[in-house]
Design a protein around this motif. Structure first.
Motif, mmCIF file in Angstrom:
data_model
loop_
_atom_site.group_PDB
_atom_site.id
_atom_site.type_symbol
_atom_site.label_atom_id
_atom_site.label_comp_id
_atom_site.label_asym_id
_atom_site.label_seq_id
_atom_site.Cartn_x
_atom_site.Cartn_y
_atom_site.Cartn_z
ATOM 1 N N SER A 1 0.821 -1.220 0.000
ATOM 2 C CA SER A 1 0.000 0.000 0.000
ATOM 3 C C SER A 1 0.848 1.260 0.000
ATOM 4 N N LEU A 2 2.082 1.139 0.521
ATOM 5 C CA LEU A 2 2.966 2.306 0.588
ATOM 6 C C LEU A 2 3.690 2.576 -0.726
ATOM 7 N N ILE A 3 3.853 1.553 -1.536
ATOM 8 C CA ILE A 3 4.654 1.714 -2.756
ATOM 9 C C ILE A 3 4.083 2.794 -3.666
ATOM 10 N N ALA A 4 2.789 2.657 -4.024
ATOM 11 C CA ALA A 4 2.179 3.628 -4.939
ATOM 12 C C ALA A 4 2.161 5.027 -4.330
ATOM 13 N N ALA A 5 1.792 5.100 -3.036
ATOM 14 C CA ALA A 5 1.686 6.404 -2.383
ATOM 15 C C ALA A 5 3.043 7.108 -2.326
ATOM 16 N N LEU A 6 4.082 6.379 -1.941
ATOM 17 C CA LEU A 6 5.404 6.995 -1.819
ATOM 18 C C LEU A 6 6.025 7.283 -3.184
ATOM 19 N N THR A 7 5.672 6.492 -4.181
ATOM 20 C CA THR A 7 6.167 6.751 -5.534
ATOM 21 C C THR A 7 5.663 8.101 -6.024
ATOM 22 N N PHE A 8 4.341 8.330 -5.899
ATOM 23 C CA PHE A 8 3.777 9.619 -6.298
ATOM 24 C C PHE A 8 4.296 10.741 -5.401
ATOM 25 N N HIS A 9 4.434 10.442 -4.111
ATOM 26 C CA HIS A 9 4.922 11.425 -3.141
ATOM 27 C C HIS A 9 6.301 11.933 -3.544
ATOM 28 N N GLN A 10 7.214 11.016 -3.835
ATOM 29 C CA GLN A 10 8.571 11.404 -4.201
ATOM 30 C C GLN A 10 8.627 12.086 -5.566
ATOM 31 N N PHE A 11 7.737 11.688 -6.467
ATOM 32 C CA PHE A 11 7.688 12.312 -7.784
ATOM 33 C C PHE A 11 7.333 13.797 -7.671
ATOM 34 N N PHE A 12 6.263 14.086 -6.944
ATOM 35 C CA PHE A 12 5.819 15.479 -6.809
ATOM 36 C C PHE A 12 6.785 16.305 -5.966
#
Length: 336
Positions: free
Chosen positions: A213-224
């Motif tokens: 569940s953290l993978i997608a959230a942190l991926t977008f988080h780090q991108f932005f």
């Protein structure tokens, strides 16, 4: 690399051992949940790759102004991108980092004295914000004095009025450039502290469902978040080597944190007293830095810029972009 840049660079790496040592000490019992080390490890390796790529793309987009003219700091569209990224950073500080810091430092696993009788999270965030202001001020002052000394030397050899006007214009431009460089370095420090912590937390988890569940959230988080940092780096107009170091450092920080978390999995307990204190204090400090930088150095500087003040459409676009960035990052708090 300039003296101040070296201080920032080594400060980041000196923080890593402190974070790791504090977070690997445990005294409270860990939560009982789904534990599958093999499956969780597969997800973690996927997270390293996913977050590394997303971070690199995010931080490089604004830096590509020379390749993509629309992303150049001289274009109005750049203000729109920076407003979005500043909203992301502001929401990261208020919605993601600071509440987590309050949770850590008010945990029942900590002793009532002194953690239960004083709001340390808010206090540390306030001190970090004031400290950022001081670093911001003194670093800018230091660079300006060095720049003035160089200008005075040049002025002493000038022989006509045209030379004085030219050097004055260059001095103003150099002063603004130095300011952007200080901003980008301090902003990267605040982002990296937070990125290391979330990386360690993900890497140390043995619950496959939580990791997934953290993978997608942190991926977008780090991108932005990378877009916000990349915008500051682009305006600072560093040399290619410095740009490469700063983008690489940001891109690798969370994956390195995940790798550290994997390495300390057996000794890590997120409810251990030292883990809670170290993570809570660092998150509080990071929140203070991010909130200050987003409001003062990113939003206030751009929204009061003459180009923004004289262009109603640009103001509207920047405000919408700011709200969208902050809203999107706030929504992501539902998952991470």
């Amino acid at each position: 690399m300039a003296k101040f840049e070296k201080v920032i660079f080594w400060s980041i790496f000196l923080l890593l051992p402190t974070i790791v040592l504090g977070m690997s000490n445990c005294t409270c019992d860990p939560d009982e949940g789904v534990v599958n080390k093999t499956k969780a490890l597969h997800y973690k390796l996927g997270a390293i790759a996913s977050i590394l790529v997303a971070s690199a793309i995010g931080v490089c987009i604004p830096v590509l102004g020379k390749v993509i003219p629309a992303l150049s700091p001289e274009r109005n569209f750049f203000f729109i991108i920076k407003a979005f990224a500043a909203g992301v950073i502001l929401a990261t500080g208020f919605i993601h980092v600071l509440p987590d810091a309050f949770d850590k430092l008010t945990s029942p696993c900590l002793k009532e004295q002194p953690w239960g009788i004083f709001p340390f999270s808010g206090f540390v965030a306030m001190v970090a914000a004031m400290g950022t202001l001081m670093v911001d001020t003194y670093a800018t002052s230091y660079y300006n004095k060095k720049n003035d000394e160089g200008d005075n030397h040049v002025h002493s050899h000038a022989t006509n009025g045209h030379a004085h006007i030219s050097e004055s214009m260059m001095s103003g431009s150099d002063s603004k450039l130095l300011r952007y460089r200080v901003i980008s370095q301090v902003l990267e420090l605040g982002i990296i502290v937070h990125s290391v912590i979330i990386g360690i937390a993900l890497g140390a988890s043995e619950d496959p469902n939580k990791v997934r569940s953290l993978i997608a959230a942190l991926t977008f988080h780090q991108f932005f978040e990378g877009m916000g940092l990349g915008g500051s780096i682009a305006q600072a107009k560093f040399k290619s080597l410095a740009v490469s170091i700063m983008t690489l450092l940001f891109s690798l920080t969370t994956p390195i944190g995940i790798a550290i978390g994997i390495g300390i999995t057996n000794g890590y307990n997120e409810h251990g007293q030292k883990a809670l204190i170290v993570e809570g204090v660092f998150n509080s400090a990071s929140a203070g830095i991010l909130i200050y930088m987003a409001l003062v150095d990113l939003l206030a500087a751009d929204f009061m810029h003459p180009r923004m003040q004289c262009n109603g459409k640009l103001q509207l676009g920047a405000n919408v972009s700011l709200l969208f960035g902050a809203g999107l990052m706030s929504l992501m708090a539902k998952w991470a």
